[in-house]
Write a protein that holds these residues in place. Structure first.
Motif, PDB file in Angstrom:
ATOM      1  N   ALA A  88       0.830  -1.202   0.000  1.00  0.00           N
ATOM      2  CA  ALA A  88       0.000   0.000   0.000  1.00  0.00           C
ATOM      3  C   ALA A  88       0.863   1.249   0.000  1.00  0.00           C
ATOM      4  CB  ALA A  88      -0.929  -0.006   1.210  1.00  0.00           C
ATOM      5  N   ASN A  89       1.937   1.258   0.772  1.00  0.00           N
ATOM      6  CA  ASN A  89       2.830   2.415   0.819  1.00  0.00           C
ATOM      7  C   ASN A  89       3.466   2.689  -0.542  1.00  0.00           C
ATOM      8  OD1 ASN A  89       2.319   2.756   3.561  1.00  0.00           O
ATOM      9  ND2 ASN A  89       4.028   1.450   4.176  1.00  0.00           N
TER      10      ASN A  89
ATOM     11  N   MET B 260       0.734   4.157  -3.053  1.00  0.00           N
ATOM     12  CA  MET B 260       0.100   5.454  -2.772  1.00  0.00           C
ATOM     13  C   MET B 260       0.363   6.490  -3.863  1.00  0.00           C
ATOM     14  SD  MET B 260      -1.836   5.695  -0.040  1.00  0.00           S
ATOM     15  CE  MET B 260      -2.108   5.034   1.602  1.00  0.00           C
TER      16      MET B 260
ATOM     17  N   ASP C 216      -2.305   8.009  -6.935  1.00  0.00           N
ATOM     18  CA  ASP C 216      -2.731   9.388  -6.708  1.00  0.00           C
ATOM     19  C   ASP C 216      -2.775  10.153  -8.031  1.00  0.00           C
ATOM     20  OD1 ASP C 216      -2.463  12.322  -6.101  1.00  0.00           O
ATOM     21  OD2 ASP C 216      -2.551  11.555  -4.058  1.00  0.00           O
TER      22      ASP C 216
ATOM     23  N   MET D  44      -8.264  -1.841   5.322  1.00  0.00           N
ATOM     24  CA  MET D  44      -7.609  -1.061   4.279  1.00  0.00           C
ATOM     25  C   MET D  44      -7.498   0.400   4.692  1.00  0.00           C
ATOM     26  SD  MET D  44      -9.095  -2.773   0.807  1.00  0.00           S
ATOM     27  CE  MET D  44      -7.900  -1.863  -0.154  1.00  0.00           C
ATOM     28  N   ASP D  45      -6.337   0.975   4.420  1.00  0.00           N
ATOM     29  CA  ASP D  45      -6.063   2.366   4.732  1.00  0.00           C
ATOM     30  C   ASP D  45      -7.055   3.278   4.007  1.00  0.00           C
ATOM     31  OD1 ASP D  45      -4.621   5.050   4.103  1.00  0.00           O
ATOM     32  OD2 ASP D  45      -3.466   4.165   5.745  1.00  0.00           O
TER      33      ASP D  45
ATOM     34  N   LEU E 249      -5.770   5.028   1.007  1.00  0.00           N
ATOM     35  CA  LEU E 249      -5.670   4.164  -0.167  1.00  0.00           C
ATOM     36  C   LEU E 249      -7.046   3.974  -0.795  1.00  0.00           C
ATOM     37  CD1 LEU E 249      -3.833   2.311  -1.905  1.00  0.00           C
ATOM     38  CD2 LEU E 249      -4.446   0.443  -0.361  1.00  0.00           C
TER      39      LEU E 249
ATOM     40  N   ARG F  21      -8.467   6.614  -3.170  1.00  0.00           N
ATOM     41  CA  ARG F  21      -7.878   6.720  -4.497  1.00  0.00           C
ATOM     42  C   ARG F  21      -8.657   5.921  -5.540  1.00  0.00           C
ATOM     43  NH1 ARG F  21      -4.065   8.408  -1.153  1.00  0.00           N
ATOM     44  NH2 ARG F  21      -2.185   9.458  -1.903  1.00  0.00           N
TER      45      ARG F  21
END
Length: 395
Positions: A205-206, A209, A213, A254-255, A258, A261
């Motif tokens: 995920a990082n 990102m 975006d 989930m973040d 994230l 997006r």
């Protein structure tokens, strides 16, 4: 030209295509009026019997109306808008690119097509086995887009999968070997499937990102400031799939950054109509009562899961119904097919109160179905009255 069957449902004339979609809007009002005046002697009174109706029409066993779907001709204003906006023109014909075996509401299909053409990020959510991955593959194929698949749920080393590896070779020194993902994001117009994103390692995920975006759209090759970056090519569409809910083990929360997006498309489990139509199309020689039984059993588990106190933790998926139909096509009895393809998903702890016992009880009423494959796919234990309510004044 796509065709539809017009039938009377709850007193209204409804046009249905082979995908189980309501396409009444694509039939001219004059045609509907003509059908109503003819009082055709058929009501489709069971869900998912479009293919059965078509077969019986071709065999001369029943009378019904099959019509060609007539898409409304664009007005001069619409033509001008389409000339100025080619995407609008493509979306207007999106239904024609939807395969008959893809069971997805037309609105969601058009939304998916538009997202791909515009290079948007889409997250398809829904239960396991509902066809999320297949829908992503189908839209890429239908629009003739390059397609790349990455199973993030099975990825143990996100940096290697998404970025690549640095290697040392004697005589050449250190060199960087980029990942297939880097090749994918540099392919203009590509559809990139991020499968099982809800199971991905947080490091994935990082990394994703800035890629996802809209204001950035790049992949940094190293975490350090000033390190090289790879830009995402024009028109690239990312489609993620996610299983969200208490029934799914191994998924992660989930973040929110994230999730934001993506635009979300919910993929629902098929109803009996869609399930029956899908299985009939895949296995046309399988007895109709066998197909109906599989669809009804799956539907019962899905309804049970939605009750306040469900006796099971998961429902029978479309992936499983296809496997059941495949086993029966190869000569297995229904109870045998369920035993090997469904029961392993249900806990046997608790004896008579167990999940497995509940499923066995649901299946028990259909245990008479033996020898499921016969020539032409006609059932031997039911007749046309089971599929159609034929009267003199049905229409």
């Amino acid at each position: 030209m796509k065709t539809a069957i017009i039938a009377k449902v709850d007193g209204k004339l409804i046009a249905t295509d082979s995908g189980g979609n309501n396409v009444t809007a694509l039939v001219k009002p004059a045609t509907l009026e003509r059908v109503g005046e003819q009082e055709m002697p058929i009501i489709i009174n069971k869900a998912g019997v479009w293919q059965a109706a078509k077969n019986r029409i071709s065999e001369g066993k029943i009378k019904a109306i099959m019509v060609e779907l007539e898409v409304q001709k664009p007005t001069p204003t619409m033509k001008k808008q389409m000339e100025e906006n080619p995407v609008m023109a493509l979306i207007a014909t999106a239904v024609e690119k939807k395969p008959v075996d893809l069971f997805m509401p037309e609105l969601k299909w058009r939304h998916l097509v538009r997202s791909v053409v515009r290079g948007k990020n889409v997250m398809m959510t829904g239960g396991a086995g509902t066809g999320k991955t297949y829908k992503a593959q189908t839209v890429a194929s239908g629009l003739e887009k390059p397609f790349f698949f990455f199973n993030l749920g099975a990825t143990q080393d996100p940096r290697s999968t998404l970025i690549g590896n640095t290697h040392f070779k004697e005589g050449e020194g250190t060199f960087f070997n980029p990942s297939l993902f880097i090749q994918a994001i540099q392919t203009p117009g590509a559809v990139i499937l991020l499968d099982e994103l809800s199971r991905a390692n947080p490091e994935a995920a990082n990394i994703l990102m800035p890629v996802l975006d809209e204001g950035q759209r790049y992949l940094r090759l190293d975490e350090q400031e000033g390190s090289p970056t790879v830009k995402v090519a024009e028109g690239v569409c990312f489609i993620a799939t996610a299983n969200i809910g208490n029934e799914f083990t191994g998924t992660r929360v989930m973040d929110r950054a994230l999730m934001d997006r993506f635009t979300i498309i919910e993929v629902d489990a098929l109803d009996i109509a869609g399930e029956t139509s899908l299985l009939t199309g895949k296995f046309p020689t399988l007895r109709k009562d066998a197909i109906n039984a599989i669809a009804e059993i799956a539907d019962m588990t899905r309804k049970e899961l939605k009750t306040e106190d469900p006796r099971i933790d998961t429902a029978i998926s479309t992936r499983s119904t296809l496997e059941l139909a495949g086993l029966m096509y190869d000569g297995f009895k229904l109870t045998e097919a369920v035993e090997v393809a469904v029961l392993p998903f249900y806990n046997a702890d608790g004896g008579m109160d167990s999940e497995r016992t509940f499923v066995q009880q649901v299946v028990q009423k259909y245990s008479h179905i033996d020898n499921p494959v016969v020539e032409g796919g006609d059932e031997t234990t039911t007749d046309d009255e089971d599929l159609f309510n034929i009267t003199d004044d049905s229409y």
